[in-house]
Design a protein around this motif. Structure first.
Motif, PDB file in Angstrom:
ATOM      1  N   ILE A 194       0.711  -1.282   0.033  1.00 49.89           N
ATOM      2  CA  ILE A 194      -0.065   0.046   0.040  1.00 49.89           C
ATOM      3  C   ILE A 194       1.016   1.549   0.036  1.00 49.89           C
ATOM      4  O   ILE A 194       0.544   2.175  -0.885  1.00 49.89           O
ATOM      5  CB  ILE A 194      -1.032  -0.114   1.330  1.00 49.89           C
ATOM      6  N   ALA A 195       1.826   1.324   0.898  1.00 51.88           N
ATOM      7  CA  ALA A 195       2.642   2.546   1.194  1.00 51.88           C
ATOM      8  C   ALA A 195       3.630   2.853  -0.029  1.00 51.88           C
ATOM      9  O   ALA A 195       3.776   4.174  -0.328  1.00 51.88           O
ATOM     10  CB  ALA A 195       3.794   2.479   2.503  1.00 51.88           C
ATOM     11  N   ILE A 196       4.306   1.736  -0.792  1.00 50.06           N
ATOM     12  CA  ILE A 196       4.967   2.282  -1.864  1.00 50.06           C
ATOM     13  C   ILE A 196       4.585   3.008  -3.029  1.00 50.06           C
ATOM     14  O   ILE A 196       5.080   3.754  -3.511  1.00 50.06           O
ATOM     15  CB  ILE A 196       5.669   0.927  -2.380  1.00 50.06           C
ATOM     16  N   PRO A 197       3.297   2.459  -3.492  1.00 48.99           N
ATOM     17  CA  PRO A 197       2.648   3.263  -4.467  1.00 48.99           C
ATOM     18  C   PRO A 197       2.326   4.527  -4.128  1.00 48.99           C
ATOM     19  O   PRO A 197       2.360   5.669  -4.851  1.00 48.99           O
ATOM     20  CB  PRO A 197       1.416   2.324  -5.033  1.00 48.99           C
ATOM     21  N   VAL A 198       1.846   4.782  -2.739  1.00 46.72           N
ATOM     22  CA  VAL A 198       1.494   6.289  -2.244  1.00 46.72           C
ATOM     23  C   VAL A 198       2.640   7.250  -2.082  1.00 46.72           C
ATOM     24  O   VAL A 198       2.759   8.258  -2.587  1.00 46.72           O
ATOM     25  CB  VAL A 198       0.758   5.983  -0.977  1.00 46.72           C
ATOM     26  N   ALA A 199       3.816   6.588  -1.669  1.00 46.96           N
ATOM     27  CA  ALA A 199       4.969   7.469  -1.302  1.00 46.96           C
ATOM     28  C   ALA A 199       5.947   7.757  -2.637  1.00 46.96           C
ATOM     29  O   ALA A 199       6.729   8.526  -2.466  1.00 46.96           O
ATOM     30  CB  ALA A 199       5.599   6.849  -0.267  1.00 46.96           C
ATOM     31  N   THR A 200       5.745   6.771  -3.355  1.00 47.80           N
ATOM     32  CA  THR A 200       7.080   6.982  -4.295  1.00 47.80           C
ATOM     33  C   THR A 200       6.810   8.126  -5.087  1.00 47.80           C
ATOM     34  O   THR A 200       5.762   8.420  -5.860  1.00 47.80           O
ATOM     35  CB  THR A 200       6.867   5.730  -5.237  1.00 47.80           C
ATOM     36  N   PRO A 201       7.766   9.073  -5.484  1.00 47.96           N
ATOM     37  CA  PRO A 201       7.790  10.205  -6.199  1.00 47.96           C
ATOM     38  C   PRO A 201       7.434   9.966  -7.681  1.00 47.96           C
ATOM     39  O   PRO A 201       7.780   8.730  -8.069  1.00 47.96           O
ATOM     40  CB  PRO A 201       9.228  10.823  -6.265  1.00 47.96           C
ATOM     41  N   SER A 202       6.995  10.819  -8.450  1.00 41.30           N
ATOM     42  CA  SER A 202       6.406  10.504  -9.764  1.00 41.30           C
ATOM     43  C   SER A 202       7.674  10.090 -10.734  1.00 41.30           C
ATOM     44  O   SER A 202       7.542   9.278 -11.732  1.00 41.30           O
ATOM     45  CB  SER A 202       5.890  11.612 -10.338  1.00 41.30           C
ATOM     46  N   GLU A 203       9.007  10.913 -10.563  1.00 39.55           N
ATOM     47  CA  GLU A 203      10.186  10.491 -11.188  1.00 39.55           C
ATOM     48  C   GLU A 203      10.462   8.989 -11.173  1.00 39.55           C
ATOM     49  O   GLU A 203      11.456   8.346 -11.971  1.00 39.55           O
ATOM     50  CB  GLU A 203      11.088  11.164 -10.810  1.00 39.55           C
ATOM     51  N   PHE A 204      10.027   8.163  -9.979  1.00 44.62           N
ATOM     52  CA  PHE A 204      10.634   6.905  -9.843  1.00 44.62           C
ATOM     53  C   PHE A 204       9.453   5.784 -10.116  1.00 44.62           C
ATOM     54  O   PHE A 204       9.653   4.705  -9.987  1.00 44.62           O
ATOM     55  CB  PHE A 204      11.094   6.424  -8.276  1.00 44.62           C
TER      56      PHE A 204
END
Length: 521
Positions: A194-204
């Protein structure tokens, strides 16, 4: 309520008296194996081997393809485990089903190869844990601290001591801590999904064409072979199909609990691991080389750092280290029970001492510390280079697959009767076995290859040296004139005098001994 007398009767029918405490409930047995798999920390340990052999496409599709075959292996092992749940497991089944001409030698070899599989598994898990701890230190110091091989080995040995101490505790304590650690493992995994898709900046963040179709081959093998080499990740993570078998003499309602655990742990590990790989592929950034070459030294830690930053990564990483630590405790516990069973039948060096149960904990403490000591010796491969210590991951899988395949084959070609337990595959038993053994044979050959073509002493795959070295040395020990196992090892011995014991399989119909036949070097 579990029927303890039924469990004892099943064990007596296999020739053994009840010595260990049956303190594992079904959910706790599942917890031991599920925590030993440890999806998140295990992927953290082996992502470094999957990424350069195909990048995100190999992470996603390689894992999915390998998972299908892993389930076939689990089904074949579950059927055997349900029929004969004993800590001897693989080598016991080998002797029971092989032809009289070869069964002593085959059981001997399977016992030693299975021992190597778990010792190298201990080394792999604890080495991965040591690296994860050092990666946390590196992140916490803004990469000012980069650990040396000697420092990592020191942490590795400290972990082995901690695990050996914990694995020496009474069975009921080891059993009771499994349930909360299952919850911790699942919460960690769900939290990351859940957290990775939410927290990852758009450039990554990556689009579907990159996450599902980008193939990055950083080594010099052909793309097809590199993709196959990426299977090491799921094979390492979802392994130890016989783990619950080795703890079966401490499990309640073992004929049902063992096959349930084998299948449930394998399926859940495959599905949850694939889900995590899918999320990582979409949020790892577009530069695979940058992830691999980052100074942190751990691809998963690098991906998390890009998503959560320093503090967030350290928080998540602490839980990864805890779950990895519990994986180490689980596999050391399983390994010690296999050593205990092999010593009970007099085949392990210094069997008299390895077979001994501690009078206070009623656990095989000597076997625990022997397994930890052997793992510490394997850890010395680190000083030969990264490729050498990486071999502990491949050799564990190879040794496991060799020792798994032999009893499965013996069941169908040995000419001995097979009595099903509660879990049975029926007419699908043979097809499942054919697929499982073919897969394990193929992958055992593949995993003997080095990371890249034209290897040097620094880059060669040391799995072939260790695995076949053990086969050679154990064969020498078996055939040694006068003192070798061929002169005294007759396979699993009977430790009870009971009319229900299968006297035919005890050897030649002679009266069964009341105690184990102990042989030492």
């Amino acid at each position: 309520m579990p029927n303890f007398q039924q469990d004892d009767d099943v064990l007596v029918s296999l020739g053994y008296k009840q010595e260990l405490k049956r303190d594992f409930h079904l959910i706790e047995l599942f917890g031991l194996v599920f925590c030993m798999i440890g999806v998140v920390p295990a992927i953290a340990s082996v992502l470094v081997y999957a990424l350069p052999n195909g990048g995100p496409a190999a992470m996603v599709w390689g894992w999915a393809g390998a998972s299908v075959f892993l389930i076939f292996v689990a089904l074949a092992m579950a059927e055997l485990g349900s029929a004969m749940p004993t800590s001897g497991g693989l080598y016991y089944w080998t002797h029971r089903f092989s032809s009289p001409r070869f069964r002593n030698y085959l059981a001997w070899e399977v016992g030693y190869i299975n021992t190597v599989a778990y010792v190298s598994g201990i080394a792999g898990i604890d080495w991965g844990c040591a690296i994860q701890i050092m990666a946390a230190v590196s992140i916490g110091t803004d990469l000012e601290f980069i650990p040396t091989t000697g420092q990592i080995y020191g942490v590795f040995c400290a972990l082995l001591v901690c695990h050996a101490t914990a694995a020496s505790l009474p069975t009921r304590i080891i059993a009771r801590i499994q349930s909360p650690y299952v919850v911790l493992n699942v919460l960690l995994l769900l939290g990351l999904l859940i957290a990775i898709p939410v927290a990852t900046p758009s450039e990554f963040k990556n689009d579907a064409s990159f996450a599902l179709g980008n193939f990055t081959n950083l080594y010099r093998w052909t793309d097809g072979f590199a993709f196959i080499l990426s299977f090491l990740a799921p094979l390492w993570v979802v392994g130890g199909f016989d783990a619950s078998v080795h703890v079966s003499e401490e499990a309640r309602n073992a004929q049902i609990a063992v096959p349930f655990t084998v299948v449930a742990a394998t399926v859940s590990g495959c599905v949850l691991g694939w889900a995590l790989n899918l999320v990582l592929a979409f949020h790892m950034g577009p530069d695979v080389v940058a992830v691999m070459s980052n100074q942190i030294g751990q691809p998963l830690a690098t991906i998390l750092f890009n998503s959560f930053g320093k503090k967030g990564t350290l928080c998540v990483w602490c839980f990864i280290v805890i779950t990895q630590f519990m994986s180490g405790l689980g596999i050391l516990t399983v390994s010690s029970r296999q050593n205990f069973a092999f010593s009970r039948d007099g085949a392990f060096p210094f069997s008299r001492y390895m077979y001994r149960l501690n009078p206070y904990t009623q656990t095989p403490v000597n076997s625990v510390w022997m397994a930890a000591f052997l793992a510490s010796l394997l850890g010395l491969l680190a000083f030969a280079g990264p490729a050498a210590i990486g071999a502990v991951f491949t050799m564990s899988v190879i040794a496991q697959y060799i020792s798994n395949s032999i009893p499965i084959v013996a069941r169908f070609v040995g000419g001995r009767e097979f009595k099903h337990g509660p879990f049975k595959l029926g007419i699908f038993g043979l097809p499942v076995a054919v697929v499982a053994v073919s897969w394990m044979t193929f992958m055992s050959i593949v995993l003997l290859f080095p990371t890249a073509p034209h290897p040097t002493s620094q880059t060669m795959n040391y799995s072939v040296v260790v695995v076949f070295g053990v086969i050679f040395l154990s064969s020498v020990y078996y055939f040694f004139p006068k003192y070798g196992g061929i002169h005294w090892f007759k396979g699993p011995v009977v430790t009870v005098e009971d009319e229900g014991v299968d006297s035919e399989d005890q050897r030649s119909g002679e009266k069964a001994p009341s105690t184990v036949n102990e042989k030492d070097l």
